[in-house]
Write a protein that holds these residues in place. Structure first.
Motif, PDB file in Angstrom:
ATOM      1  N   SER A 274       0.850  -1.198   0.000  1.00 19.94           N
ATOM      2  CA  SER A 274       0.000   0.000   0.000  1.00 19.94           C
ATOM      3  C   SER A 274       0.883   1.246   0.000  1.00 19.94           C
ATOM      4  O   SER A 274       1.966   1.247   0.594  1.00 19.94           O
ATOM      5  N   ALA A 275       0.393   2.280  -0.677  1.00 19.66           N
ATOM      6  CA  ALA A 275       1.145   3.537  -0.736  1.00 19.66           C
ATOM      7  C   ALA A 275       0.950   4.255   0.595  1.00 19.66           C
ATOM      8  O   ALA A 275      -0.164   4.306   1.102  1.00 19.66           O
ATOM      9  N   PRO A 276       2.031   4.766   1.170  1.00 21.23           N
ATOM     10  CA  PRO A 276       1.875   5.413   2.484  1.00 21.23           C
ATOM     11  C   PRO A 276       1.241   6.811   2.366  1.00 21.23           C
ATOM     12  O   PRO A 276       1.246   7.404   1.299  1.00 21.23           O
ATOM     13  N   GLN A 277       0.715   7.284   3.467  1.00 19.31           N
ATOM     14  CA  GLN A 277       0.275   8.683   3.574  1.00 19.31           C
ATOM     15  C   GLN A 277       1.536   9.493   3.823  1.00 19.31           C
ATOM     16  O   GLN A 277       2.165   9.321   4.863  1.00 19.31           O
ATOM     17  N   PRO A 278       1.951  10.344   2.926  1.00 19.90           N
ATOM     18  CA  PRO A 278       3.225  11.045   3.175  1.00 19.90           C
ATOM     19  C   PRO A 278       3.156  11.948   4.409  1.00 19.90           C
ATOM     20  O   PRO A 278       2.141  12.586   4.661  1.00 19.90           O
TER      21      PRO A 278
END
Ligand code: GLU
Length: 454
Positions: A351-355
């Motif tokens: 999953s793409a992280p929350q920056p």
């Protein structure tokens, strides 16, 4: 032990199915199995289920299944509850010869009721036997009195059934836990009464916890199934159990079951208690896991990937396969892996992280914005990397730039943009797992977030 004997060598494992399979039982079974196999002998499995209240078929099933899973296989199998006639025959014989007698007594379990127990006529002698591990042991048997050997003619007790069976089954070597030493004089008296030959005895040292007390539940797992559930492999368990109280006399530590069959002997068994060291068992497990092929390791971890990970938006088998080298490095047991998965250690892959601009910022930068030119340059470089490039190629493509601007300055923001975490694998590994297009997207998202935040 001397192997120059006329009779074929026969050992036996005689578990009572009154509880789960304890690792101490597995070790006793292993030593009996190894000793028989080493000397071309026979290994017998005998369920001692004469205690009708406490014996349960499900425990028998668990014990036999567990031992077989370890690779400890037997040449013959007996169940004592099916041998009542044999015991009755021997009881009748020694009652007739005057070595035992029927005694009418009040029942202990049902006060007021009369029962006819069978007692052995104790000759009140001193019994001396040689234990292969502990040397000569003597007991004055007078204080045992005329002890009960059967609750009735059809209900022989443990000491009697064990002696009759070892005799009937031609057992030559009794290898069992040290807690049975005090039973041995009684059993020798019974042997003498029925005219049985005395087997060779070898009593194994107890398994102790690190504080030298007897290993028990309060020290952690003591049942084989608990170790299996944690993902200890049978190779690791066998290797570890073999060295628990036995010393091969060399520095070699890794032994397969076949190796053990070649070298095991009771002469290497120690007298003092064997300390159970979980770290050593883990060490063996890691060793054996490192020998698995990637495919085998993949099969090994299959059940440990929690649903919460499989449900992540970018979950794909192809990415899981790419994580294998990393998982191998960090995994001692399947339980560890499951724990790491649940702790989110591998989320970056799926999953793409929350920056988080504050975390992305390298410590020397005053603001997250200062990372932007570097992240943009890295994004440009990553856009040129083929999607399936391996980690070395990825590193080569980025390394020169990282050295130019400073490794921390380039690689910290890059890694945190990709993983969202303060701690994670290096950025080259992450790009390899998620592929360069996804890495590019994550960096652009990080840049957008930094811009919007400042
Ligand atoms: N059935 C006994 C036990 O489980 C073992 C008997 C023996 O090894 O002599 O403790």
């Amino acid at each position: 032990m001397s192997i120059f004997q006329s009779k074929p060598l026969i050992t036996r494992m005689a578990p009572s199915p009154t509880g789960h399979l304890h690792i101490g039982t597995a070790r006793t079974a292993l030593f009996n199995f190894l000793y028989a196999k080493r000397h071309g002998g026979t290994f017998i499995m005998r369920t001692e289920d004469t205690d009708k209240e406490r014996s349960k078929p499900e425990y028998e099933e668990e014990i036999l299944r567990g031992l077989a899973w370890l690779g400890i296989t037997w040449d013959a199998f007996y169940r004592q509850s099916e041998r009542t006639d044999v015991y009755r025959g021997y009881l009748e014989k020694i009652i007739k010869s005057g070595k035992a007698y029927v005694s009418k007594e009040e029942s202990k379990s049902k006060p007021g009721e009369q029962v006819e127990v069978v007692r052995l006529k104790n000759p009140n002698t001193t019994i001396t036997f040689t234990d292969e591990i502990r040397g000569e042991i003597s007991f004055d048997t007078t204080e045992l009195g005329d002890f009960v050997i059967a609750r009735s003619i059809d209900d022989a007790l443990y000491h009697f059934t064990v002696v009759v069976d070892d005799h009937e089954m031609n057992v030559t070597h009794v290898i069992r836990g040290e807690d049975h030493i005090s039973n041995t004089p009684r059993q020798i008296l019974i042997q003498e009464a029925i005219g049985a030959e005395r087997p060779v005895y070898a009593h194994l040292p107890l398994i102790l916890a690190p504080d030298r007390s007897k290993l028990s539940k309060r020290h952690g797992a003591v049942m084989l199934d608990e170790y299996v559930a944690q993902g200890f492999t049978k190779e690791a368990i066998i290797n570890y159990l073999a060295l628990l109280g036995w010393n091969p006399g060399t520095d070699q530590e890794l032994y397969s079951l076949d190796d053990l069959i070649r070298v095991f002997d009771t002469s290497g068994i120690q007298k003092s208690g064997a300390i159970f060291n979980i770290d050593k068992l883990k060490w063996f497990n890691k060793e054996y896991l490192s020998r698995l092929t990637d495919d085998e390791f993949y099969t090994y971890i299959q059940d440990s990937i929690p649903e919460s990970v499989r449900e992540l938006p970018q979950y794909a088998e192809s990415r899981l396969l790419k994580l294998i080298p990393l998982m191998r490095e960090r995994t001692t047991t399947r339980a560890d892996l499951e724990h790491d998965c649940r702790a989110g250690e591998y989320d970056f892959a799926f999953s793409a992280p929350q920056p988080n601009p504050e975390l992305i910022k390298w410590k020397k930068d005053a603001t997250p914005r200062e990372t932007l030119p570097r992240l943009q340059k890295l994004a440009e470089l990553i856009a040129t990397i083929p999607e399936d490039a391996d980690t070395a190629v990825i590193k080569d493509s980025l390394w020169k730039y990282a050295e130019e601007v400073g490794k921390g300055e380039a690689l910290w923001p890059l890694r945190v943009s990709l993983s969202g975490k303060e701690q994670s694998p290096d950025p080259f590994t992450i790009i390899n797992v998620i592929g360069s297009p996804e890495a590019y997207k994550r960096i652009i998202t990080a840049c957008d977030t930094i811009l919007r935040a400042s």
